[in-house]
Design an enzyme around this catalytic site. Structure first.
Site, PDB file in Angstrom:
ATOM      1  N   HIS A 216       0.838  -1.200   0.000  1.00 38.66           N
ATOM      2  CA  HIS A 216       0.000   0.000   0.000  1.00 38.66           C
ATOM      3  C   HIS A 216       0.877   1.257   0.000  1.00 38.66           C
ATOM      4  O   HIS A 216       0.641   2.196  -0.761  1.00 38.66           O
ATOM      5  CB  HIS A 216      -0.937   0.008   1.211  1.00 38.66           C
TER       6      HIS A 216
ATOM      7  N   LYS B 163      -9.706 -10.381   6.025  1.00 41.50           N
ATOM      8  CA  LYS B 163     -10.461 -10.921   7.158  1.00 41.50           C
ATOM      9  C   LYS B 163     -10.597  -9.882   8.250  1.00 41.50           C
ATOM     10  O   LYS B 163      -9.759  -8.983   8.379  1.00 41.50           O
ATOM     11  CB  LYS B 163      -9.825 -12.212   7.669  1.00 41.50           C
TER      12      LYS B 163
END
Lengths: 278, 198
Positions: free
Chosen positions: B48, B106
């Site tokens: 990222h 998740k």
């Protein structure tokens, strides 16, 4: 004590440890699988049904592929039972570590063990006084491995309660799971340690995770039911089963103390025991 | 792209999605069970940051990011389960502004991300710990920013009907938040704070 430094015995200890790590990482114990299958049978939420079906399919695939169940292969916590004919030695402990290093290379396992402050990885899952090797007297010479992942370990809790707060123990256990939510990869097993000293309570909670989950005492069942009423469900996506089992272990404690520890275990409740031939 | 057939698992109708994703994701509702096929890109914290600094190594329009640090051996995926998405909470806005339309991970993401998803993208939950199921439904097709290391590199992976749950939709729906709120209400009912404890 003829076996004290017998190189063959040391090799057998290494081999038994390596086999126990491999069995634990790849094959989920039958009693845990049965609880997961039961959870799928009784589940009413379609989302939770899919989560449980995914977990059960993953368990089959791990066996087929001879690969670890989960990428977090954990820290291998070791429990040894030793008969009175054998004296435990530093060499034997080193043989256990050698078995872990071999398993880490051969299976392979993710190297998870790092220095707590500079975060340098030892690359072997051993070193820096880890992993713990708990030795107890027993009838047979056995090595048990409990690989403990971080997701569920990180949301475990301990509280030094007042002796008059005995009635609040179930609330503390349920609240620990409420705070944990979906983070420990439910459905979970809750290992509870009551009594001992600060450190013993935590050890008892972890040892409770070695107990079979096919039966619970009425008290354990009541707490398990309360946790399931929270409706957190598999992976925190909602559902009927948040907790597969609660297992409690107790020890004596100081008259002024009431230590209570809750060790949360994810659905991948891995454990395996291998006997060392003498 | 969107297909639909009767699932043999959950018993309900399952939507089959294919990347790149388009406006069909605006019809998805939190709590829906879907499958996802086509190319996705793994991205953890480091990826990222690298994308923010150096740009996308792939076309972000309609792309799906998978929060995952796989184990790759001999150009094969050994295991590739999802990692905790919350670590990317503060790094996601730019991805969505650039055209990313799906996130897979998740544990869910923050209320800030829930707002950022609105009208743009959805968050899919994949079952934690299911590293083998993931690997069995994946083919490795490429790698970007390999210098970030195995866990943090951007791996290009082709999915074959990976079973997912829409956990956060493009309209503010958030299954994790609903479940959490309900759990707190139930707990409050079981152990009311107003009563005398002990």
């Amino acid at each position: 004590m003829s076996v004290l430094s017998d190189p063959d015995v040391l090799q057998r200890i290494s081999d038994a440890t390596c086999t126990a790590v491999r069995d634990a990482e790849i094959f989920l114990p039958g009693d845990v699988k049965d609880r997961l299958k039961h959870a799928l049978e009784v589940e009413s939420s379609p989302v939770a049904k899919q989560e449980l079906a995914n977990i059960l399919e993953n368990i089959c695939l791990a066996e087929e592929r001879s690969a670890p169940l989960c990428q977090d292969t954990g820290i291998p916590v070791i429990y040894v039972t030793i008969p009175s004919s054998v004296a435990w030695s530093g060499e034997m402990e080193e043989a256990v570590y050698e078995g872990i290093r071999t398993a880490t290379r051969e299976i392979p396992l993710r190297p998870n063990l790092v220095d707590p402050l500079n975060r340098e990885n030892t690359q072997t899952n051993t070193g820096l006084s880890m992993p713990p090797v708990h030795v107890k007297a027993g009838d047979r010479f056995t090595i048990t491995v409990l690989p403990k992942g971080a997701g569920s370990e990180n949301v475990s809790d301990i509280r030094m309660m007042n002796p008059s707060e005995k009635g609040l123990i179930p609330k503390f256990i349920v609240e620990t799971m409420l705070t944990a939510g979906g983070r420990p990869c439910p459905p979970v097993i809750l290992g509870v340690g009551i009594g001992g000293t600060f450190d013993i309570a935590a050890s008892l909670a972890k040892e409770a995770l070695l107990e079979p989950v096919d039966a619970m005492s009425p008290c354990e069942q009541e707490i398990c039911d309360q946790v399931n009423r929270l409706g957190i469900g598999p992976m925190g996506l909602g559902g009927d089963t948040t907790c597969l089992a609660v297992k409690v272990k107790t020890a004596g404690c100081h008259t002024a103390s009431l230590p209570v520890a809750v060790n949360i275990q994810c659905w991948a409740a891995r454990r395996a025991t291998v006997e060392v031939a003498l | 792209m969107l297909g639909r057939e009767k699932s043999n698992r959950g018993g309900s109708s399952v939507k089959h999605l294919k990347t790149p994703l388009g406006d069909e994701i605006l019809d998805l509702k939190a709590g829906e069970v879907v499958t996802l096929s086509g190319v996705v890109y793994t991205a953890r914290d480091e990826a990222h940051i690298k994308i923010l600094e150096s740009g996308f190594p792939f076309d972000p329009k309609g792309a799906v990011l998978y929060h995952c640090g796989p184990v790759i051996q001999d150009n094969q995926i050994v295991v590739a389960g999802p990692t905790t998405s919350a670590r990317m909470n503060n790094l996601t806005g730019f991805m969505l502004d650039s055209g990313v339309r799906g996130l897979v991970g998740k544990g869910g993401m923050s209320s800030k991300v829930r707002d950022e998803l609105k009208g743009k993208a959805v968050y899919f939950a994949f079952t934690g710990g299911c590293a083998n199921l993931a690997a069995a439904r994946m083919t490795l097709t490429g790698v970007h920013y390999a210098d970030l290391g195995m866990a943090e590199a951007v791996w290009e992976i082709k999915l074959d009907k990976l079973p997912l749950t829409v956990a956060m939709d493009a309209h503010g729906g958030d299954l994790f938040a609903v479940v959490e709120e309900h759990a707190h209400e139930v707990f409050q009912g079981m152990y009311p704070t107003s009563t005398t404890e002990i």
